[in-house]
Scaffold this motif. Sequence first.
Motif, PDB file in Angstrom:
ATOM      1  N   THR A  28       8.368  68.426  60.181  1.00 42.53           N
ATOM      2  CA  THR A  28       7.058  68.023  59.692  1.00 42.53           C
ATOM      3  C   THR A  28       6.887  66.521  59.815  1.00 42.53           C
ATOM      4  O   THR A  28       7.833  65.769  60.034  1.00 42.53           O
ATOM      5  CB  THR A  28       6.896  68.433  58.221  1.00 42.53           C
ATOM      6  N   ASP A  29       5.638  66.092  59.664  1.00 43.39           N
ATOM      7  CA  ASP A  29       5.353  64.658  59.762  1.00 43.39           C
ATOM      8  C   ASP A  29       6.011  63.881  58.624  1.00 43.39           C
ATOM      9  O   ASP A  29       6.445  62.756  58.818  1.00 43.39           O
ATOM     10  CB  ASP A  29       3.841  64.421  59.722  1.00 43.39           C
ATOM     11  N   THR A  30       6.111  64.488  57.426  1.00 40.96           N
ATOM     12  CA  THR A  30       6.700  63.761  56.293  1.00 40.96           C
ATOM     13  C   THR A  30       8.194  63.561  56.486  1.00 40.96           C
ATOM     14  O   THR A  30       8.753  62.583  56.014  1.00 40.96           O
ATOM     15  CB  THR A  30       6.445  64.501  54.971  1.00 40.96           C
ATOM     16  N   ALA A  31       8.855  64.471  57.192  1.00 43.22           N
ATOM     17  CA  ALA A  31      10.290  64.322  57.417  1.00 43.22           C
ATOM     18  C   ALA A  31      10.571  63.208  58.411  1.00 43.22           C
ATOM     19  O   ALA A  31      11.591  62.536  58.326  1.00 43.22           O
ATOM     20  CB  ALA A  31      10.890  65.623  57.910  1.00 43.22           C
ATOM     21  N   ALA A  32       9.661  62.989  59.349  1.00 47.68           N
ATOM     22  CA  ALA A  32       9.871  61.964  60.359  1.00 47.68           C
ATOM     23  C   ALA A  32       9.342  60.613  59.906  1.00 47.68           C
ATOM     24  O   ALA A  32       9.656  59.594  60.511  1.00 47.68           O
ATOM     25  CB  ALA A  32       9.190  62.375  61.663  1.00 47.68           C
ATOM     26  N   ALA A  33       8.547  60.583  58.847  1.00 40.82           N
ATOM     27  CA  ALA A  33       7.939  59.330  58.395  1.00 40.82           C
ATOM     28  C   ALA A  33       8.974  58.446  57.722  1.00 40.82           C
ATOM     29  O   ALA A  33      10.042  58.889  57.315  1.00 40.82           O
ATOM     30  CB  ALA A  33       6.813  59.635  57.430  1.00 40.82           C
ATOM     31  N   ASP A  34       8.602  57.202  57.595  1.00 41.64           N
ATOM     32  CA  ASP A  34       9.444  56.216  56.924  1.00 41.64           C
ATOM     33  C   ASP A  34       9.533  56.594  55.438  1.00 41.64           C
ATOM     34  O   ASP A  34       8.508  56.788  54.785  1.00 41.64           O
ATOM     35  CB  ASP A  34       8.836  54.821  57.098  1.00 41.64           C
ATOM     36  N   SER A  77       3.048  60.092  44.493  1.00 44.55           N
ATOM     37  CA  SER A  77       2.197  60.345  43.330  1.00 44.55           C
ATOM     38  C   SER A  77       2.557  61.698  42.719  1.00 44.55           C
ATOM     39  O   SER A  77       3.134  62.562  43.390  1.00 44.55           O
ATOM     40  CB  SER A  77       0.731  60.339  43.755  1.00 44.55           C
ATOM     41  N   PRO A  78       2.237  61.895  41.449  1.00 42.63           N
ATOM     42  CA  PRO A  78       2.530  63.187  40.820  1.00 42.63           C
ATOM     43  C   PRO A  78       1.871  64.360  41.556  1.00 42.63           C
ATOM     44  O   PRO A  78       2.467  65.428  41.684  1.00 42.63           O
ATOM     45  CB  PRO A  78       1.973  63.042  39.407  1.00 42.63           C
ATOM     46  N   GLN A  79       0.657  64.161  42.057  1.00 45.34           N
ATOM     47  CA  GLN A  79      -0.024  65.233  42.779  1.00 45.34           C
ATOM     48  C   GLN A  79       0.729  65.578  44.061  1.00 45.34           C
ATOM     49  O   GLN A  79       0.896  66.752  44.407  1.00 45.34           O
ATOM     50  CB  GLN A  79      -1.462  64.824  43.129  1.00 45.34           C
ATOM     51  N   ARG A 110       2.560  69.114  44.962  1.00 44.28           N
ATOM     52  CA  ARG A 110       2.244  69.806  46.212  1.00 44.28           C
ATOM     53  C   ARG A 110       3.539  70.117  46.959  1.00 44.28           C
ATOM     54  O   ARG A 110       3.716  71.180  47.522  1.00 44.28           O
ATOM     55  CB  ARG A 110       1.296  68.944  47.062  1.00 44.28           C
ATOM     56  N   TRP A 111       4.476  69.152  46.983  1.00 43.78           N
ATOM     57  CA  TRP A 111       5.755  69.356  47.673  1.00 43.78           C
ATOM     58  C   TRP A 111       6.534  70.507  47.019  1.00 43.78           C
ATOM     59  O   TRP A 111       7.100  71.342  47.696  1.00 43.78           O
ATOM     60  CB  TRP A 111       6.573  68.059  47.639  1.00 43.78           C
ATOM     61  N   TYR A 112       6.528  70.543  45.657  1.00 49.98           N
ATOM     62  CA  TYR A 112       7.208  71.634  44.959  1.00 49.98           C
ATOM     63  C   TYR A 112       6.582  72.984  45.308  1.00 49.98           C
ATOM     64  O   TYR A 112       7.287  73.962  45.547  1.00 49.98           O
ATOM     65  CB  TYR A 112       7.161  71.428  43.439  1.00 49.98           C
ATOM     66  N   VAL A 166       8.683  76.458  44.620  1.00 51.50           N
ATOM     67  CA  VAL A 166       9.000  76.370  43.198  1.00 51.50           C
ATOM     68  C   VAL A 166       7.883  77.056  42.423  1.00 51.50           C
ATOM     69  O   VAL A 166       6.710  76.749  42.611  1.00 51.50           O
ATOM     70  CB  VAL A 166       9.144  74.895  42.765  1.00 51.50           C
ATOM     71  N   ASP A 167       8.246  78.013  41.580  1.00 56.60           N
ATOM     72  CA  ASP A 167       7.219  78.740  40.832  1.00 56.60           C
ATOM     73  C   ASP A 167       7.528  78.844  39.341  1.00 56.60           C
ATOM     74  O   ASP A 167       6.942  79.639  38.637  1.00 56.60           O
ATOM     75  CB  ASP A 167       7.033  80.135  41.421  1.00 56.60           C
ATOM     76  N   GLU A 168       8.468  78.051  38.852  1.00 55.71           N
ATOM     77  CA  GLU A 168       8.827  78.122  37.445  1.00 55.71           C
ATOM     78  C   GLU A 168       9.189  76.732  36.957  1.00 55.71           C
ATOM     79  O   GLU A 168       9.909  75.982  37.618  1.00 55.71           O
ATOM     80  CB  GLU A 168      10.017  79.060  37.259  1.00 55.71           C
ATOM     81  N   CYS A 169       8.681  76.382  35.779  1.00 53.38           N
ATOM     82  CA  CYS A 169       9.013  75.084  35.183  1.00 53.38           C
ATOM     83  C   CYS A 169      10.245  75.236  34.308  1.00 53.38           C
ATOM     84  O   CYS A 169      10.555  76.316  33.821  1.00 53.38           O
ATOM     85  CB  CYS A 169       7.852  74.586  34.336  1.00 53.38           C
TER      86      CYS A 169
END
Length: 92
Positions: free
Chosen positions: A2-8, A15-17, A21-23, A28-31
């Motif tokens: 993905t682009d996030t894996a290749a990014a710096d 941010s918390p949002q 989103r990453w979780y 991830v479906d349980e707190c």
Amino acid sequence: MTDTAAADPLSLDLSPQALLRWYIDAGVDECIGEAAVDRYALSERLLAEAQARRARAQPAPPPPPAAGNRQAPPRAPAGPSPRRRGPSRSMP
């Protein structure tokens, strides 16, 4: 990839949002609560409770017979036991 894996790593959105989103994207479906859950202690407690329930559910063993009220054990039926003599007739 993905682009996030290749990014710096320093340019990632932290941010918390974005973290939530990453979780969600990771499945991830349980707190989790503030305190850790000791699954070993929990299973030991559940096992002890189950054993206690089984012990309460079992009937008490019968009391031993009184000394003056002894009975003879039951006897086997008398008579000869049926035995076959000779070869079996059902087999060729």
